[in-house]
Design an enzyme around this catalytic site. Structure first.
Site, short mmCIF file in Angstrom:
data_model
loop_
_atom_site.label_atom_id
_atom_site.label_comp_id
_atom_site.label_asym_id
_atom_site.label_seq_id
_atom_site.Cartn_x
_atom_site.Cartn_y
_atom_site.Cartn_z
CE LYS A 55 23.05 11.02 3.44
NZ LYS A 55 23.70 9.81 4.01
CE1 TYR B 277 20.86 9.92 8.52
CE2 TYR B 277 21.58 12.14 8.33
CZ TYR B 277 21.49 10.81 7.79
OH TYR B 277 21.66 10.80 6.42
CG ASN C 149 26.17 7.58 1.95
OD1 ASN C 149 25.56 8.66 2.31
ND2 ASN C 149 25.85 6.52 2.72
CG HIS D 279 18.28 10.41 3.66
ND1 HIS D 279 18.40 9.23 4.59
CD2 HIS D 279 16.78 10.59 3.48
CE1 HIS D 279 17.32 9.15 4.99
NE2 HIS D 279 16.40 9.89 4.57
CD GLU E 289 13.81 10.09 6.75
OE1 GLU E 289 13.55 10.07 5.56
OE2 GLU E 289 14.36 9.34 7.30
P1 DAT Z 1 21.26 4.63 4.94
O1 DAT Z 1 21.60 6.10 4.46
O2 DAT Z 1 21.66 3.78 3.73
O3 DAT Z 1 19.65 4.64 5.25
P2 DAT Z 1 21.47 4.18 7.82
O4 DAT Z 1 20.24 4.89 7.72
O5 DAT Z 1 22.00 2.98 8.17
O6 DAT Z 1 21.83 4.12 6.13
O7 DAT Z 1 22.69 5.43 8.11
C1 DAT Z 1 22.31 6.71 8.01
C2 DAT Z 1 23.82 7.32 7.45
O8 DAT Z 1 24.66 7.14 8.56
C3 DAT Z 1 24.49 6.79 6.33
O9 DAT Z 1 23.97 6.95 5.10
C4 DAT Z 1 25.92 6.84 6.48
C5 DAT Z 1 26.04 6.87 7.80
N1 DAT Z 1 26.70 5.58 8.32
C6 DAT Z 1 25.79 4.60 8.48
N2 DAT Z 1 26.75 3.77 9.13
C7 DAT Z 1 27.85 4.11 9.20
C8 DAT Z 1 29.17 3.59 9.51
N3 DAT Z 1 29.28 2.37 10.00
N4 DAT Z 1 30.04 4.44 9.93
C9 DAT Z 1 29.97 5.64 9.37
N5 DAT Z 1 28.67 6.27 8.93
C10 DAT Z 1 27.78 5.63 8.67
MG MG Z 2 18.46 5.26 6.65
#
Ligand code: DAT
Ligand code: MG
Length: 151
Positions: A11, A51, A114, A117, A128
């Site tokens: 990212k 997303y 974070n 991805h 994707e």
């Molecule tokens: P991952 O990236 O571990 O697959 P995800 O698909 O649930 O996690 O969410 C995608 C991204 O969205 C994640 O990397 C960071 C953001 N995100 C997820 N939960 C969040 C939250 N509670 N607050 C802020 N950003 C969040």
């Molecule tokens: Mg995810």
């Protein structure tokens, strides 16, 4: 049936912080095969589509803004079990909960920054890859170390 593939993306924070080499190294030395790689400025509509399952979340707008805030490194990694293994190498979504030794555990402190991805299922990996890569950008090659990794 084709080999399992994951869409892995460094990212904008990972690119800005100079973690590109470090992150690629972790997948490379694990033994997965790189099938596509590009530095890419993400258009907003692509970030939204990537997303889209999170569109109803309160953080969706900020998430899209973050993903388009600078270039990403888009990658395709291939290998048996690569989707689940990549998720383990990446670590938990919340970096404070991510184990040391994982990318997020070692390099991040906030869920909104974070660093990386990884696809959450082989089906989403293919979805994707189709979003982020043209067919001509996917390179077919054989990694010479395969006989040293697999019997
Ligand atoms: P991952 O990236 O571990 O697959 P995800 O698909 O649930 O996690 O969410 C995608 C991204 O969205 C994640 O990397 C960071 C953001 N995100 C997820 N939960 C969040 C939250 N509670 N607050 C802020 N950003 C969040
Ligand atoms: Mg995810």
């Amino acid at each position: 049936i084709r080999a399992e593939r994951s869409y892995v993306m460094i990212k904008p924070d990972g690119v800005q912080r100079g973690l590109v080499g470090e992150i690629i190294t972790r997948f490379e030395r694990k033994g997965f095969q790189l099938k596509g790689l590009k530095l890419f400025q993400t258009p907003e509509d692509l970030a939204k589509e990537h997303y889209k399952d999170l569109a109803s979340k309160p953080f969706y707008g900020k998430l899209v803004d973050y993903i388009i805030s600078g270039p990403v490194v888009a990658m395709i990694w291939e290998g048996d079990g690569v989707v689940a293994s990549a998720r383990k190498l990446i670590g938990a979504t919340n970096p404070l909960a991510a184990e040391p030794g994982t990318i997020r555990g070692d390099f991040a402190v906030e869920v909104g920054r974070n660093v990386v991805h990884g696809s959450d299922s082989p089906e989403n990996g293919e979805r994707e890859i189709g979003l982020w890569f043209e067919e001509t950008e996917v390179v077919e090659w054989t990694r010479d170390m395969t006989p040293w990794l697999k019997e």
